[in-house]
Design an enzyme around this catalytic site. Sequence first.
Site, PDB file in Angstrom:
ATOM      1  N   ARG A   1      41.008  61.544   8.472  1.00  0.00           N
ATOM      2  CA  ARG A   1      41.780  61.624  10.019  1.00  0.00           C
ATOM      3  C   ARG A   1      42.227  62.062  10.871  1.00  0.00           C
ATOM      4  O   ARG A   1      42.139  62.295  11.677  1.00  0.00           O
ATOM      5  CB  ARG A   1      43.247  61.333   9.175  1.00  0.00           C
ATOM      6  CG  ARG A   1      44.243  62.146   8.590  1.00  0.00           C
ATOM      7  CD  ARG A   1      45.411  61.595   7.309  1.00  0.00           C
ATOM      8  NE  ARG A   1      44.307  61.109   6.348  1.00  0.00           N
ATOM      9  CZ  ARG A   1      45.334  60.396   5.441  1.00  0.00           C
ATOM     10  NH1 ARG A   1      46.244  60.954   5.608  1.00  0.00           N
ATOM     11  NH2 ARG A   1      44.594  59.806   3.876  1.00  0.00           N
TER      12      ARG A   1
ATOM     13  N   LYS B   1      38.159  69.634  -4.339  1.00  0.00           N
ATOM     14  CA  LYS B   1      38.350  68.154  -5.189  1.00  0.00           C
ATOM     15  C   LYS B   1      37.433  69.193  -6.472  1.00  0.00           C
ATOM     16  O   LYS B   1      37.046  69.412  -6.650  1.00  0.00           O
ATOM     17  CB  LYS B   1      37.238  67.356  -4.504  1.00  0.00           C
ATOM     18  CG  LYS B   1      37.948  66.386  -3.782  1.00  0.00           C
ATOM     19  CD  LYS B   1      36.137  65.814  -3.517  1.00  0.00           C
ATOM     20  CE  LYS B   1      37.019  64.649  -1.996  1.00  0.00           C
ATOM     21  NZ  LYS B   1      38.132  63.651  -1.525  1.00  0.00           N
TER      22      LYS B   1
HETATM   23  N1  BES Z   1      35.964  61.815   1.654  1.00  0.00           N
HETATM   24  C1  BES Z   1      37.708  60.790   0.996  1.00  0.00           C
HETATM   25  C2  BES Z   1      37.782  59.445   0.555  1.00  0.00           C
HETATM   26  C3  BES Z   1      37.078  58.704  -0.651  1.00  0.00           C
HETATM   27  C4  BES Z   1      37.600  59.166  -1.872  1.00  0.00           C
HETATM   28  C5  BES Z   1      36.294  58.781  -0.169  1.00  0.00           C
HETATM   29  C6  BES Z   1      35.894  58.761  -3.080  1.00  0.00           C
HETATM   30  C7  BES Z   1      35.074  57.814  -0.935  1.00  0.00           C
HETATM   31  C8  BES Z   1      35.364  57.741  -2.524  1.00  0.00           C
HETATM   32  C9  BES Z   1      38.462  61.664   1.748  1.00  0.00           C
HETATM   33  O1  BES Z   1      38.776  62.842   2.589  1.00  0.00           O
HETATM   34  C10 BES Z   1      39.975  62.525   0.844  1.00  0.00           C
HETATM   35  O2  BES Z   1      39.610  63.317   0.420  1.00  0.00           O
HETATM   36  N2  BES Z   1      41.339  61.679   0.590  1.00  0.00           N
HETATM   37  C11 BES Z   1      42.246  61.703   0.226  1.00  0.00           C
HETATM   38  C12 BES Z   1      43.152  61.610   0.686  1.00  0.00           C
HETATM   39  C13 BES Z   1      44.371  62.080  -0.036  1.00  0.00           C
HETATM   40  C14 BES Z   1      44.494  64.093   0.111  1.00  0.00           C
HETATM   41  C15 BES Z   1      45.744  62.275   1.031  1.00  0.00           C
HETATM   42  C16 BES Z   1      42.231  60.675  -1.150  1.00  0.00           C
HETATM   43  O3  BES Z   1      41.897  59.550  -0.629  1.00  0.00           O
HETATM   44  O4  BES Z   1      42.368  61.320  -2.136  1.00  0.00           O
HETATM   45 MN    MN Z   2      38.429  64.452   1.334  1.00  0.00          MN
END
Ligand code: BES
Ligand code: MN
Length: 502
Positions: A350, A276
């Site tokens: 997931r 990230k």
């Molecule tokens: N933990 C994150 C989602 C999240 C984002 C929770 C902001 C709380 C606040 C999750 O694991 C994630 O990174 N999701 C990605 C998925 C994508 C790579 C398909 C997302 O939402 O960007």
């Molecule tokens: Mn994630």
Amino acid sequence: MTALTLKPAAGSGLRADAIVVGVAKGAEGPVVAPGAEAVDAAFDGKLAGLLETLGASGAEGELTKLPAPAGFRTPLVVAVGLGAEDVKEAGFGAEALRRAAGVAARALTGVRKASFALPVAGAEAVGAIGEGALLGAYAFRAYKDDTDAKAPVAEIAVHGAKARDKAHKAAAERAVVLAEELNRARDLVNTPSNDLYPESFAAIAQAAGKEHGLKVTVLDEKALAKGGFGGILGVGAGSARPPRLVKIEYKGAKAQQSLAFVGKGITYDSGGISLKPAGHNETMKCDMGGAAAVFAAVVTAARLKLPVHVTGWLALAENMPSGSATRPGDVLRMYSGKTVEVLNTDAEGRLVLADAIARAGEENPDAIVDVATLTGAMMVALGSRTFGVMSNDDAFRATIHELSGQAGEPSWPMPLPAHLRKGMESSTADIANMGERMGGGLVAGLFLEEFVAEDIAWAHLDIAGPAFNEGAPFGYTPKGGTGSAVRTLVRLAETAAEGELV
Ligand code: BES
Ligand code: MN
Ligand code: ZN
């Protein structure tokens, strides 16, 4: 935690450090709500006028402090807005009371003994005021030696309640247990990832199991490898802190229905090799909010001795980049036997959930509900206070939406459009862990559905928005970890205890 007691209507001789009264929004200005008669009398019946002079209208969220008149034993009066009276319900709704009590409790830091003289029409109001007050009084102070910072209010009395009335007593006890466990879930979410990691979280679950007579089983990395939990292991592979799968089980006497709650427990989500960017990882200690909610709900069901069988599954892993981490392009063999091509290591939730959901299904529960801070897309869709509900069963989804509303947790039903499955097709594996960007929250839901045993009602709660409050506190919701979904899961357990869930 703050102590809660039930007391009769507040009289003129009341001795406390502060008294909380309700102010309703009337057609012609603020109106003093029932319960505050003695306070109003001490002001010669002029409290509403005084409040109006101070700018109060009775709107929800509003708070006005004023000194009590000479002769009144309790020095501080705290007036909280209740909004307009609900004419249909002939009173104030549970959520208006919870929020008002929460606003008051937040304003009472440093006060020792507070009396809440809000309108109490019945047991439901007793529970709502107790719950709102205890949740509002929450503070996370584990990492601050702030001897100067004011402590949360120590003692709250709910006035207008009957300490000997069975229903009133039960409502207060439920509020105390629920708030204690929910506040513990908030603590877990707020605890930084250098202290809360899969092993330490599992140890906390084991200790709670011992305390409350629950059966807790922990699968460590060796047991996970032996069991074939490729999703959980794949996500945890990059971390120096190995993953865990925790099963925490409560089987109430005379249980008719069984529920499995599955929680996403990523104790830190760096994104992994698909790292990230800065600005997106500062709050990622919150990525175990689903597991914290599941844990709290199971313990609450046990402490309330609900006649229901609830099994919590905490899928715990730390998502980190390293030389041993899963790479984009790697294929994992999941617990169910399916293979997954990991196209983005940041879509890790997931993967751990898929293993836990497949494992939960083997025990054939009447329903499976997973809770996860799963997608940023759900936050974009629903904002930061509403969670999305997806399900393989329309009636079940509607029930969860209804129960979450009763609990004071806004949710919204979301679809699982079949055409989005195509985006997750992989030329190498059975499925990829990513699909189309548009509708990303629904894509994640469709992915999870693939791991649900046939004929089991399943729902997925995406709490990415409400799990962590980055803004200012409001109502009974603090900054940081909120304990999102705990109360919805408890309502689910209570409904199943009545044999009425599915
Ligand atoms: N933990 C994150 C989602 C999240 C984002 C929770 C902001 C709380 C606040 C999750 O694991 C994630 O990174 N999701 C990605 C998925 C994508 C790579 C398909 C997302 O939402 O960007
Ligand atoms: Mn994630
Ligand atoms: Zn995540």
